[in-house]
Design a protein around this motif. Structure first.
Motif, PDB file in Angstrom:
ATOM      1  N   GLY A  37       0.871  -1.180   0.000  1.00  0.00           N
ATOM      2  CA  GLY A  37       0.000   0.000   0.000  1.00  0.00           C
ATOM      3  C   GLY A  37       0.896   1.214   0.000  1.00  0.00           C
ATOM      4  N   SER A 102       0.249   6.871  11.665  1.00  0.00           N
ATOM      5  CA  SER A 102      -1.035   6.572  12.324  1.00  0.00           C
ATOM      6  C   SER A 102      -0.955   5.207  12.994  1.00  0.00           C
ATOM      7  CB  SER A 102      -2.191   6.644  11.335  1.00  0.00           C
ATOM      8  OG  SER A 102      -1.887   5.986  10.146  1.00  0.00           O
ATOM      9  N   GLN A 103       0.003   4.387  12.549  1.00  0.00           N
ATOM     10  CA  GLN A 103       0.211   3.083  13.199  1.00  0.00           C
ATOM     11  C   GLN A 103       0.515   3.283  14.689  1.00  0.00           C
ATOM     12  OE1 GLN A 103      -0.233   0.344  11.324  1.00  0.00           O
ATOM     13  NE2 GLN A 103       0.098  -1.041  13.031  1.00  0.00           N
ATOM     14  N   LEU A 106      -2.652   3.378  16.630  1.00  0.00           N
ATOM     15  CA  LEU A 106      -3.338   2.082  16.745  1.00  0.00           C
ATOM     16  C   LEU A 106      -2.696   1.252  17.854  1.00  0.00           C
ATOM     17  CD1 LEU A 106      -3.876   1.250  12.957  1.00  0.00           C
ATOM     18  CD2 LEU A 106      -5.390   2.431  14.545  1.00  0.00           C
ATOM     19  N   TYR A 127      -7.965  -3.716   8.115  1.00  0.00           N
ATOM     20  CA  TYR A 127      -6.550  -3.374   7.932  1.00  0.00           C
ATOM     21  C   TYR A 127      -5.674  -4.297   8.798  1.00  0.00           C
ATOM     22  CZ  TYR A 127      -2.266  -0.616   8.579  1.00  0.00           C
ATOM     23  OH  TYR A 127      -0.952  -0.217   8.674  1.00  0.00           O
ATOM     24  N   TYR A 169     -13.426  -0.609  15.438  1.00  0.00           N
ATOM     25  CA  TYR A 169     -12.380  -0.021  14.596  1.00  0.00           C
ATOM     26  C   TYR A 169     -12.868  -0.075  13.149  1.00  0.00           C
ATOM     27  CZ  TYR A 169      -8.205   0.200  11.700  1.00  0.00           C
ATOM     28  OH  TYR A 169      -7.296   0.541  10.716  1.00  0.00           O
ATOM     29  N   ASN A 176      -8.781  -0.030   3.390  1.00  0.00           N
ATOM     30  CA  ASN A 176      -7.706  -0.988   3.160  1.00  0.00           C
ATOM     31  C   ASN A 176      -8.145  -2.265   3.869  1.00  0.00           C
ATOM     32  OD1 ASN A 176      -5.365  -2.443   2.996  1.00  0.00           O
ATOM     33  ND2 ASN A 176      -4.074  -0.998   4.124  1.00  0.00           N
ATOM     34  N   ASP A 204     -10.192   5.243  11.351  1.00  0.00           N
ATOM     35  CA  ASP A 204      -8.874   5.342  10.720  1.00  0.00           C
ATOM     36  C   ASP A 204      -9.080   5.888   9.303  1.00  0.00           C
ATOM     37  OD1 ASP A 204      -6.243   5.028  10.103  1.00  0.00           O
ATOM     38  OD2 ASP A 204      -6.189   2.851  10.321  1.00  0.00           O
ATOM     39  N   PRO A 206      -6.748   7.253   6.499  1.00  0.00           N
ATOM     40  CA  PRO A 206      -5.518   7.700   5.820  1.00  0.00           C
ATOM     41  C   PRO A 206      -5.715   8.107   4.365  1.00  0.00           C
ATOM     42  CG  PRO A 206      -5.508   5.305   6.076  1.00  0.00           C
ATOM     43  CD  PRO A 206      -6.785   5.786   6.681  1.00  0.00           C
ATOM     44  N   TYR A 207      -6.856   7.692   3.756  1.00  0.00           N
ATOM     45  CA  TYR A 207      -6.954   7.796   2.288  1.00  0.00           C
ATOM     46  C   TYR A 207      -7.918   8.855   1.774  1.00  0.00           C
ATOM     47  CZ  TYR A 207      -4.520   3.360   2.611  1.00  0.00           C
ATOM     48  OH  TYR A 207      -3.595   2.391   2.905  1.00  0.00           O
ATOM     49  N   THR A 233      -3.066  10.640   8.809  1.00  0.00           N
ATOM     50  CA  THR A 233      -1.636  10.565   8.534  1.00  0.00           C
ATOM     51  C   THR A 233      -1.255  11.446   7.342  1.00  0.00           C
ATOM     52  OG1 THR A 233       0.107   8.993   7.938  1.00  0.00           O
ATOM     53  CG2 THR A 233      -2.031   8.565   6.998  1.00  0.00           C
ATOM     54  N   SER A 235       1.225  10.207   5.572  1.00  0.00           N
ATOM     55  CA  SER A 235       1.986   9.197   4.816  1.00  0.00           C
ATOM     56  C   SER A 235       1.576   9.103   3.354  1.00  0.00           C
ATOM     57  CB  SER A 235       1.806   7.817   5.452  1.00  0.00           C
ATOM     58  OG  SER A 235       2.545   7.725   6.635  1.00  0.00           O
ATOM     59  N   ARG A 243       7.022   9.546   8.812  1.00  0.00           N
ATOM     60  CA  ARG A 243       6.273   8.980   9.941  1.00  0.00           C
ATOM     61  C   ARG A 243       5.496  10.054  10.715  1.00  0.00           C
ATOM     62  NH1 ARG A 243       4.769   5.758   8.526  1.00  0.00           N
ATOM     63  NH2 ARG A 243       4.284   4.477  10.343  1.00  0.00           N
TER      64      ARG A 243
END
Ligand SMILES: Cc1ncc(COP(=O)(O)O)c(C=O)c1O
Length: 412
Positions: A37, A102-103, A106, A127, A169, A176, A204, A206-207, A233, A235, A243
């Motif tokens: 990804g 963002s990891q 989590l 995910y 979650y 993803n 979550d 991110p996209y 994020t 990212s 990061r």
């Protein structure tokens, strides 16, 4: 020395990310990778990063290299507050926590919230990195029934009514691995449900900025602010190697997350946070985003077109309006782990979908395809090869079933 004896109980619940292992294979020379990804390196604004690095040193001098607050570099938190208001999340910078990707949120969320045996509701598939972050704390996963539009609120309601979920979650936008997006009506229904049953949601996201068509949807955070830990994020829209992740959480949760972060890394890299500040404050994200979309949109179209041309009948795939992934489902009996082995022999890598399911034995007939890394010609070539392999696999299983029906002995 018997090192095994040293292991804490939770370490036994840690497993290597299957995807990270697959990425090693995918990075072999000559391989076309539909596996990670991962943003294409062509998306990194390297010249700009050079200029911004100089600016950071000029503007912040030694401050950019000093220890800083665990909560995050204040100018970045303020810049993110302005950025988030474009997503209908209106919060002051002080309430934003910066994390190492963002990891990082989590993992910290798992650490502060999950005791062994606690129930966590997840989409199925979900995910993998979230499962990896939560699993050492030994939760019991309850899959929330989903369809092609994501979580079905009517099916979530009875699960929440039981009152046993520690949290749920979800990745509501360009999920993803499936690529699917929860429509507005369902977001509203889920917001109402988590408020009614006083349940925490980790959202979550991110996209959401990688939208190639259609209209942006409000995050659930904007609809039920007190019940959502919103995680995102830079990212996917700047550079993952920096990061820089962040979250907006209800105050008590934010304070506990800060405690975890103090123990883990004190704070995220000050220099990288200062760089991200300049990226946001200088309006560079807004200027860079259209370029990013122009880079990824044709790749996604190439993948959807290649799937239409090359995949045999009986296979279905998602048609997301954004993100990085397309999800393919084959007829029952298709074993994508076998297909993966055959594909790697022909220099194509992808991720078999079963890795994304919290319960083993599910999703054997599914695969996740990424379109952001390869070029359009490579995408077509790779899907052509996958199509050949899938057709071959299907024809062989039809022959085997035919022989079984004819009462012949089939080698096991
Ligand atoms: C749904 C989801 N959450 C979190 C992450 C982790 O991203 P980051 O680089 O911010 O740690 C990813 C990365 O692929 C992701 O897909």
């Amino acid at each position: 020395m018997p090192f095994e004896k040293l292991l804490a109980h939770r370490t036994r619940h840690m497993s290597r990310s299957a995807i990270r292992e697959i990425l090693k294979v995918a990075s072999q020379p000559g391989m076309i990778s539909l596996a990670g990804g991962v943003p294409t390196p062509a998306s990194f604004p390297l010249d700009l990063i050079g200029d911004l690095s100089g600016l950071v040193i000029q503007k912040y001098a030694d401050r950019a290299f000093q220890y800083d607050l665990t909560e995050g570099f204040m100018p970045l938190r303020q810049a993110l507050a302005a950025h988030l208001s474009g997503r209908d999340i209106h919060v002051p910078g002080e309430t934003i926590l910066i994390t190492s990707g963002s990891q990082g949120v989590l993992d910290a969320a798992g650490k502060i919230l999950i005791s062994p045996g606690d129930t966590v509701g997840v989409e199925s598939p979900t995910y993998l990195g979230a499962l990896q972050a939560f699993s050492p704390y030994e939760p019991h996963y309850t899959p929330i029934p989903c369809d092609k539009e994501g979580v079905i609120p009517e099916a979530l309601a009875p699960l929440l009514a039981k009152g046993r979920m520690k949290f749920i979650y979800l990745v509501p936008t360009f999920q993803n691995p499936s690529g699917r997006t929860l429509p507005l009506a369902r977001r509203r229904a889920i917001a109402a449900l988590i408020e009614r049953y006083d349940t925490l949601l980790i959202e979550d996201d991110p996209y959401c900025d990688l939208r190639y068509e259609g209209h942006a949807l409000p995050p659930i955070k904007s609809l039920a602010p007190d019940h959502v830990v919103y995680v995102s994020t830079l990212s996917k829209v700047f550079a993952p190697g920096l990061r820089i992740g962040y979250c907006v959480a209800p105050e008590p949760i934010r304070n506990w997350l800060v405690l975890v972060k103090q123990g883990v890394d004190l704070h995220t890299s000050t220099f990288n946070q200062a760089l991200a500040t300049e990226y946001l404050e200088g309006g560079h994200l807004q200027r860079h985003l259209p370029r990013l979309l122009d880079l990824y949109r044709p790749k996604q179209q190439a993948m959807l077109e290649a799937l239409r041309r090359h995949l045999p009948a009986g296979f279905e795939w998602s048609r997301p309006e954004g993100g990085m992934f397309v999800w393919v489902e084959g007829p029952e009996g298709t074993n994508m782990a076998d297909i993966y082995q055959a594909a790697v022999r022909r220099q194509v890598a992808f991720v078999p979908g079963h890795f994304f399911f919290p319960q083993s034995g599910e999703g054997l007939n599914t695969m996740r395809l990424n379109f952001t890394m390869p070029g359009t010609v490579e995408i077509d070539h790779a899907i052509h090869i996958l199509g050949d392999i899938l057709r071959d696999h299907r024809d062989r299983s039809i022959r085997v079933r035919g022989k079984r029906r004819a009462g012949e002995c089939v080698p096991c």
